[in-house]
Write a protein that holds these residues in place. Structure first.
Motif, PDB file in Angstrom:
ATOM      1  N   LEU A   8       0.830  -1.208   0.000  1.00 48.72           N
ATOM      2  CA  LEU A   8       0.000   0.000   0.000  1.00 48.72           C
ATOM      3  C   LEU A   8       0.863   1.257   0.000  1.00 48.72           C
ATOM      4  N   VAL A   9       1.897   1.289   0.838  1.00 43.97           N
ATOM      5  CA  VAL A   9       2.780   2.458   0.916  1.00 43.97           C
ATOM      6  C   VAL A   9       3.526   2.639  -0.407  1.00 43.97           C
ATOM      7  N   GLN A  10       4.045   1.564  -0.979  1.00 47.90           N
ATOM      8  CA  GLN A  10       4.762   1.661  -2.252  1.00 47.90           C
ATOM      9  C   GLN A  10       3.829   2.140  -3.371  1.00 47.90           C
ATOM     10  N   ARG A  11       2.608   1.620  -3.397  1.00 47.16           N
ATOM     11  CA  ARG A  11       1.636   2.026  -4.413  1.00 47.16           C
ATOM     12  C   ARG A  11       1.272   3.498  -4.266  1.00 47.16           C
ATOM     13  N   ALA A  12       1.088   3.952  -3.039  1.00 45.98           N
ATOM     14  CA  ALA A  12       0.726   5.353  -2.798  1.00 45.98           C
ATOM     15  C   ALA A  12       1.801   6.293  -3.340  1.00 45.98           C
ATOM     16  N   LEU A  13       3.071   5.997  -3.049  1.00 46.26           N
ATOM     17  CA  LEU A  13       4.162   6.847  -3.536  1.00 46.26           C
ATOM     18  C   LEU A  13       4.236   6.813  -5.053  1.00 46.26           C
ATOM     19  N   ALA A  14       4.154   5.639  -5.633  1.00 45.75           N
ATOM     20  CA  ALA A  14       4.237   5.519  -7.094  1.00 45.75           C
ATOM     21  C   ALA A  14       3.110   6.292  -7.774  1.00 45.75           C
ATOM     22  N   GLU A  15       1.905   6.176  -7.261  1.00 45.01           N
ATOM     23  CA  GLU A  15       0.765   6.875  -7.875  1.00 45.01           C
ATOM     24  C   GLU A  15       0.872   8.384  -7.689  1.00 45.01           C
ATOM     25  N   LEU A  16       1.363   8.824  -6.531  1.00 40.99           N
ATOM     26  CA  LEU A  16       1.548  10.260  -6.312  1.00 40.99           C
ATOM     27  C   LEU A  16       2.550  10.820  -7.312  1.00 40.99           C
ATOM     28  N   LEU A  17       3.679  10.141  -7.476  1.00 40.68           N
ATOM     29  CA  LEU A  17       4.700  10.621  -8.402  1.00 40.68           C
ATOM     30  C   LEU A  17       4.225  10.552  -9.852  1.00 40.68           C
ATOM     31  N   GLU A  18       3.455   9.542 -10.175  1.00 39.67           N
ATOM     32  CA  GLU A  18       2.960   9.385 -11.542  1.00 39.67           C
ATOM     33  C   GLU A  18       1.920  10.445 -11.901  1.00 39.67           C
ATOM     34  N   THR A  19       0.992  10.707 -10.988  1.00 41.90           N
ATOM     35  CA  THR A  19      -0.108  11.634 -11.295  1.00 41.90           C
ATOM     36  C   THR A  19       0.160  13.064 -10.874  1.00 41.90           C
ATOM     37  N   GLY A  20       1.010  13.255  -9.847  1.00 43.12           N
ATOM     38  CA  GLY A  20       1.251  14.596  -9.321  1.00 43.12           C
ATOM     39  C   GLY A  20       0.078  15.137  -8.532  1.00 43.12           C
ATOM     40  N   SER A  21      -0.853  14.278  -8.179  1.00 42.46           N
ATOM     41  CA  SER A  21      -2.065  14.715  -7.479  1.00 42.46           C
ATOM     42  C   SER A  21      -2.258  13.921  -6.191  1.00 42.46           C
ATOM     43  N   VAL A  22      -2.663  14.635  -5.138  1.00 38.12           N
ATOM     44  CA  VAL A  22      -2.925  13.965  -3.866  1.00 38.12           C
ATOM     45  C   VAL A  22      -4.260  13.238  -3.876  1.00 38.12           C
ATOM     46  N   ASP A  23      -5.026  13.372  -4.951  1.00 37.02           N
ATOM     47  CA  ASP A  23      -6.308  12.667  -5.036  1.00 37.02           C
ATOM     48  C   ASP A  23      -6.132  11.153  -4.890  1.00 37.02           C
ATOM     49  N   VAL A  24      -4.967  10.635  -5.292  1.00 40.77           N
ATOM     50  CA  VAL A  24      -4.711   9.201  -5.153  1.00 40.77           C
ATOM     51  C   VAL A  24      -4.361   8.828  -3.715  1.00 40.77           C
ATOM     52  N   LEU A  25      -3.878   9.811  -2.932  1.00 42.35           N
ATOM     53  CA  LEU A  25      -3.503   9.543  -1.545  1.00 42.35           C
ATOM     54  C   LEU A  25      -4.680   9.593  -0.582  1.00 42.35           C
ATOM     55  N   ALA A  26      -5.581  10.525  -0.815  1.00 41.22           N
ATOM     56  CA  ALA A  26      -6.672  10.776   0.137  1.00 41.22           C
ATOM     57  C   ALA A  26      -7.410   9.511   0.567  1.00 41.22           C
ATOM     58  N   PRO A  27      -7.804   8.626  -0.348  1.00 43.22           N
ATOM     59  CA  PRO A  27      -8.536   7.439   0.102  1.00 43.22           C
ATOM     60  C   PRO A  27      -7.679   6.409   0.847  1.00 43.22           C
ATOM     61  N   LEU A  28      -6.352   6.588   0.836  1.00 37.82           N
ATOM     62  CA  LEU A  28      -5.462   5.653   1.517  1.00 37.82           C
ATOM     63  C   LEU A  28      -5.151   6.084   2.954  1.00 37.82           C
ATOM     64  N   LEU A  29      -5.618   7.282   3.334  1.00 42.82           N
ATOM     65  CA  LEU A  29      -5.379   7.823   4.668  1.00 42.82           C
ATOM     66  C   LEU A  29      -6.645   7.729   5.501  1.00 42.82           C
ATOM     67  N   SER A  30      -6.493   7.361   6.768  1.00 42.83           N
ATOM     68  CA  SER A  30      -7.657   7.312   7.657  1.00 42.83           C
ATOM     69  C   SER A  30      -8.174   8.730   7.897  1.00 42.83           C
ATOM     70  N   ASP A  31      -9.423   8.855   8.283  1.00 41.87           N
ATOM     71  CA  ASP A  31      -9.988  10.175   8.561  1.00 41.87           C
ATOM     72  C   ASP A  31      -9.233  10.879   9.680  1.00 41.87           C
ATOM     73  N   GLY A  32      -8.717  10.113  10.637  1.00 38.72           N
ATOM     74  CA  GLY A  32      -7.973  10.693  11.750  1.00 38.72           C
ATOM     75  C   GLY A  32      -6.475  10.765  11.519  1.00 38.72           C
ATOM     76  N   PHE A  33      -6.029  10.641  10.278  1.00 35.25           N
ATOM     77  CA  PHE A  33      -4.608  10.657   9.928  1.00 35.25           C
ATOM     78  C   PHE A  33      -3.899  11.864  10.559  1.00 35.25           C
TER      79      PHE A  33
END
Length: 129
Positions: A8-33
């Protein structure tokens, strides 16, 4: 579970770097992050996502070299080197993620300019040695 957390952590970083958007990160973080910095400041999910998004434009061409990804139970640690484009400075980063129910619940981050590493290796020695 450890392998899933690491993936999950590796995928999150790869998708962030690929898209340049935090939209891919938001659903991977808990509401209380909570994101923790070495200076004892913390930020909420919304605050951290906003700061990451603001950094994405100037850092769009940053190169990230992941050196280690280690997982133990509900924690994942990532050690990376990041280089800014056009000969900009290099930093070494250690991120520690705590996972909860398949989401990132907390992150601790330490960033060191790689050029300063030698000076920081002897911080415990008395002055004048």
């Amino acid at each position: 579970m450890t392998t899933d957390n690491k993936t999950l952590v590796q995928r999150a970083l790869a998708e962030l770097l690929e898209t340049g958007s935090v939209d891919v990160l938001a659903p991977l973080l808990s509401d209380g992050f909570v994101h923790h910095r070495p200076d004892s400041t913390s930020s909420t999910k919304a605050e951290w996502l906003a700061s990451v998004q603001a950094a994405m434009t100037p850092l769009a061409d940053m190169r990230v070299e992941v050196l280690h990804v280690l997982a133990d139970g509900d924690h994942v640690m990532m050690h990376s080197r990041r280089r800014l484009p056009d000969g900009g400075p290099e930093i070494t980063v250690v991120d520690i993620f705590r996972m909860d129910e398949g989401l990132v619940a907390e992150c601790w981050e330490t960033i060191e300019p790689t050029a300063h590493a030698a000076a920081n290796l002897a911080w415990w020695e008395p002055a004048g040695r």
